[in-house]
Design a protein around this motif. Structure first.
Motif, PDB file in Angstrom:
ATOM      1  N   ALA A 179      -6.188  -0.339   2.151  1.00 10.48           N
ATOM      2  CA  ALA A 179      -5.142  -1.432   2.224  1.00 10.48           C
ATOM      3  C   ALA A 179      -5.672  -2.624   1.710  1.00 10.48           C
ATOM      4  O   ALA A 179      -5.036  -3.640   0.602  1.00 10.48           O
ATOM      5  CB  ALA A 179      -4.715  -1.812   3.523  1.00 10.48           C
ATOM      6  N   GLN A 222       0.909  -1.137  -0.095  1.00 12.61           N
ATOM      7  CA  GLN A 222       0.039   0.052   0.011  1.00 12.61           C
ATOM      8  C   GLN A 222       0.896   1.126  -0.149  1.00 12.61           C
ATOM      9  O   GLN A 222       1.687   1.375   0.980  1.00 12.61           O
ATOM     10  CB  GLN A 222      -0.799  -0.136   1.326  1.00 12.61           C
ATOM     11  CG  GLN A 222      -1.741   1.225   1.368  1.00 12.61           C
ATOM     12  CD  GLN A 222      -2.607   1.165   2.479  1.00 12.61           C
ATOM     13  OE1 GLN A 222      -2.079   0.636   3.715  1.00 12.61           O
ATOM     14  NE2 GLN A 222      -3.835   1.808   2.543  1.00 12.61           N
ATOM     15  N   CYS A 245      -6.021  -2.732  -2.314  1.00 16.92           N
ATOM     16  CA  CYS A 245      -4.694  -3.110  -2.823  1.00 16.92           C
ATOM     17  C   CYS A 245      -4.389  -4.501  -3.141  1.00 16.92           C
ATOM     18  O   CYS A 245      -3.673  -4.874  -3.915  1.00 16.92           O
ATOM     19  CB  CYS A 245      -3.423  -2.538  -1.797  1.00 16.92           C
ATOM     20  SG  CYS A 245      -3.448  -0.747  -1.866  1.00 16.92           S
TER      21      CYS A 245
END
Ligand code: UTP
Length: 295
Positions: free
Chosen positions: A120, A111, A123
């Motif tokens: 996050a 991230q 990602c």
């Protein structure tokens, strides 16, 4: 609500470890908070072991700057292994080898900026693909004989959809958590009509807080694609989850086992004492030390 789609097994887990760990500074200036040890294992290893016990086959770490030691921890350390072997330190060698995930079962992505838990998780979208997945926040150590995620996976096998681990917190603490709006309870599963991130106690829909374990459907990525900024000026996983409620089965799983919040100094010390008291090598001396403190 029932799902018409077959319930797919949960094979992948996302472990977001890109946070800055500001509550532990200065300890976490150069050492990721996930590598702080609870007795003799880094915090992150407890989450990986819990996931493996729940049948997870693929571990996807979302890391950030300065987190490369996490990668090293889940790899061979050939010099160290050779040294332990030459010195016949079999117990220590085995403890290293037992903690190694199978080759090819671990992936890392970064991230690039700490924009929040929702970001996050987003990602990891290409690693997860089009299947259900677990999210484990390694800060939380959740133990109850069988791990929290194993219990959730068993419950999910009946309902499908999304399942989040929840537990009651004191009213004044609702502003630290995602809080669910419960509508009914059957066994450990709680039907819910909503979830809100960090509400003030006055507006919290309940005291049931989401505690760092999730089983989610890939549709959540479609919601995270919006990159909507939420509480604390971060992209919140809670907001994306809230939009899935009503579109698929969505339950809270009431976890009643032991919980240690290792993202917090007191919780971290609690974990070290409690896990230490259960550890065969140190529980005796640790009890003596605690007695000697005359609390
Ligand atoms: P926390 O809220 O505990 O934040 O994140 P933090 O940065 O790790 O710690 P403090 O509050 O500054 O001390 C909860 C989880 O979400 C991850 C963290 O690594 C932790 O596992 N996270 C959070 C990310 O991966 N990226 C983010 O942008 C934010």
């Amino acid at each position: 609500m029932t799902t018409s789609k077959p319930i797919k097994p949960v094979r992948k887990a996302v472990l977001p470890v890109a946070g800055m760990g500001t509550r532990f500074l200065p300890a976490t200036k150069a050492v990721p908070k996930e590598m702080l040890t609870v007795v003799d294992k880094p915090v992150i290893q407890y989450a990986v072991e819990e996931a493996a016990a729940a049948g997870i086959e693929q571990f996807i770490f979302v890391t950030g700057r300065g987190k490369h030691v996490i990668e090293d921890h889940f790899d061979h350390a050939y010099e160290l292994e050779a040294l332990l072997s030459a010195r016949e330190k079999t117990k220590e060698l085995n403890s290293l080898l037992e903690s190694l995930p199978e080759s090819g079962s671990v992936s890392f992505t970064r991230q690039q900026a700490p924009k929040g838990l929702g970001h996050a998780v987003w990602c990891a979208r290409h690693f997860v693909g089009d299947e259900p997945f677990a999210v484990l926040l390694p800060d939380e150590i959740l133990v109850d004989g069988v791990g929290c995620l194993s219990q959730m996976v068993a419950a999910y096998a009946e309902t499908g959809g999304c399942v989040v681990a929840v537990r009651e917190v004191p009213l004044e603490e609702t502003k630290r958590y995602g809080i669910i709006a419960p509508t009914g309870e059957k066994g450990s599963m709680i039907a819910m009509s909503g979830v809100v991130e960090k509400p003030d106690p006055a507006s919290a829909p309940s005291r049931l807080a989401v505690i760092g374990r999730y089983i989610l459907q890939p549709e959540v990525f479609g919601e995270l694609d919006r990159h909507e900024i939420g509480a604390g000026n971060e992209i919140q996983l809670t907001d994306a989850m809230a939009r899935l409620i009503g579109r698929m089965p969505f339950h809270g799983y009431r976890f009643t086992g032991q919980r240690y919040d290792c993202g917090d100094k007191v919780g971290f010390l609690h974990a070290n004492i409690a896990v230490g008291l259960e550890h065969p090598d140190i529980s005796g001396p640790l009890k003596e030390i605690l007695k000697s403190l005359k609390l």
